[in-house]
Design a protein around this motif. Structure first.
Motif, PDB file in Angstrom:
ATOM      1  N   GLY A  81       0.628  -1.415  -0.168  1.00 15.20           N
ATOM      2  CA  GLY A  81       0.108   0.235   0.436  1.00 15.20           C
ATOM      3  C   GLY A  81       0.945   1.589  -0.190  1.00 15.20           C
ATOM      4  O   GLY A  81       0.659   2.310  -1.021  1.00 15.20           O
ATOM      5  N   PHE A  82       1.564   1.386   1.098  1.00 14.57           N
ATOM      6  CA  PHE A  82       2.594   2.277   0.930  1.00 14.57           C
ATOM      7  C   PHE A  82       3.281   2.351  -0.333  1.00 14.57           C
ATOM      8  O   PHE A  82       3.240   3.623  -1.261  1.00 14.57           O
ATOM      9  CB  PHE A  82       4.208   2.163   2.327  1.00 14.57           C
ATOM     10  N   GLN A  83       3.567   1.803  -1.683  1.00 11.64           N
ATOM     11  CA  GLN A  83       4.491   1.472  -2.682  1.00 11.64           C
ATOM     12  C   GLN A  83       3.781   2.307  -3.677  1.00 11.64           C
ATOM     13  O   GLN A  83       3.550   3.495  -4.665  1.00 11.64           O
ATOM     14  CB  GLN A  83       5.101   0.505  -3.187  1.00 11.64           C
ATOM     15  N   GLU A  84       1.752   1.760  -3.512  1.00  9.36           N
ATOM     16  CA  GLU A  84       1.351   2.562  -4.770  1.00  9.36           C
ATOM     17  C   GLU A  84       1.262   3.581  -4.598  1.00  9.36           C
ATOM     18  O   GLU A  84       0.602   4.167  -5.059  1.00  9.36           O
ATOM     19  CB  GLU A  84       0.286   1.300  -4.102  1.00  9.36           C
ATOM     20  N   VAL A  85       0.662   4.268  -3.098  1.00  4.41           N
ATOM     21  CA  VAL A  85       0.477   5.521  -3.014  1.00  4.41           C
ATOM     22  C   VAL A  85       2.101   5.957  -3.353  1.00  4.41           C
ATOM     23  O   VAL A  85       1.774   7.507  -3.951  1.00  4.41           O
ATOM     24  CB  VAL A  85       0.223   5.986  -1.446  1.00  4.41           C
TER      25      VAL A  85
END
Length: 304
Positions: A81-85
């Motif tokens: 999720g961190f990477q997606e954001v």
């Protein structure tokens, strides 16, 4: 209510760390994740940047576990999720979605439980599904059932009424017991009742100076509920008398201390309005009448 929502928004200023796919379990049949290419650190800036990122995680894992309730089993989902954001950059759609996840967490874990607790033991209760629906309808300007102004007025009225009903249910008997005690006590020999409702009985008549509100006084005391429960005493804090100004204590004490000559010992009977009112002070429940034995030892004079 608006202030509570604003507080919740402030608490999730870092909500972009929430993953867009958090909580989803991995499908065993799902294709394997592509392997990230190895990191190469070719320059000093490369190394500084990489270690800065590592340094920025100091304390993050305990925070995620203790404050956010993240299960480390799903840490890979957090990272995804961190990477997606991060990859989305300034994409407003992703920013709104990530912030929504953060706000939802705050509402579910903090705001809603507080609201449920507030209405417990009152005529009404908070139903989670309708609370969430009202929250999202208001954000989307859906006025099918209430305008925002009408909702605020209705809720505020019910909040006040339910609070009063809850206090009556929980503490009405305590208030009534105190009032009954004071009514009977006023009939006893030697008990004086002032215009404010304070009652006192002179146990030892002092001959010294009478303090002003702003004088620092030395006092020995013991405080009891009307059922005899001792909730505080100066001897619990040491052998020396307690020191304070009469204008720093409850109203009943202020009134009594500014009538007592030094050397006096009085027994005070204080109505709840001159004590802690509707505040909960632990052993001292809201609307409690209080009894104090008070000995005025002296007035502290500053050295010049």
């Amino acid at each position: 209510m608006k202030k509570v929502i604003i507080l919740a928004l402030a608490l999730v200023a870092g909500a972009s760390l929430y993953p867009a796919s958090a909580g989803k379990k991995k499908d065993k049949k799902q294709a394997a994740e592509p392997v990230e290419e190895a990191v190469q650190l070719n320059t000093s800036s490369d190394s500084v940047s990489y270690t800065a990122g590592m340094n920025a995680t100091n304390g993050l894992l305990p925070y995620l576990i203790q404050q956010q309730g993240v299960d480390t089993v799903y840490l890979a989902d957090f990272v995804r999720g961190f990477q997606e954001v991060v990859k989305a950059g300034s994409d407003p759609k992703m920013k709104a979605y990530a912030t929504g996840l953060g706000i939802a967490s705050q509402v579910r874990d903090r705001m809603l439980p507080d609201m449920v607790k507030e209405f417990t033991d009152s005529p009404d209760s908070i139903i989670a599904s309708l609370f969430y629906r009202g929250f999202t309808d208001a954000l989307q300007k859906d006025t099918t059932l209430f305008t925002q102004g009408a909702a605020d007025a209705f809720f505020g009225k019910k909040q006040r009424e339910d609070k009063a009903a809850k206090e009556e249910k929980l503490y009405g008997p305590n208030r009534d017991a105190g009032q009954a005690f004071l009514a009977e006590n006023a009939k006893k020999e030697g008990v004086v009742t002032t215009r404010s409702g304070l009652q006192y009985k002179v146990l030892v008549k002092g001959e010294g100076e009478v303090p002003k509100k702003t004088d620092k006084v030395q006092v020995h005391y013991e405080g009891r509920l009307v059922d005899g429960t001792v909730f505080d005493a100066s001897k619990k804090h040491g052998d020396k008398p307690s020191e304070f100004r009469p204008d720093q204590v409850i109203k009943g004490w202020t009134e009594a201390l500014t009538m007592m000559p030094v050397g006096s010992k009085w027994q005070l009977y204080i109505p709840y309005k001159l004590a802690y009112g509707n505040r909960n002070q632990g052993v001292i429940k809201p609307y409690s009448a209080l009894i104090f034995d008070v000995e005025l030892v002296g007035i502290v004079r500053s050295e010049k």
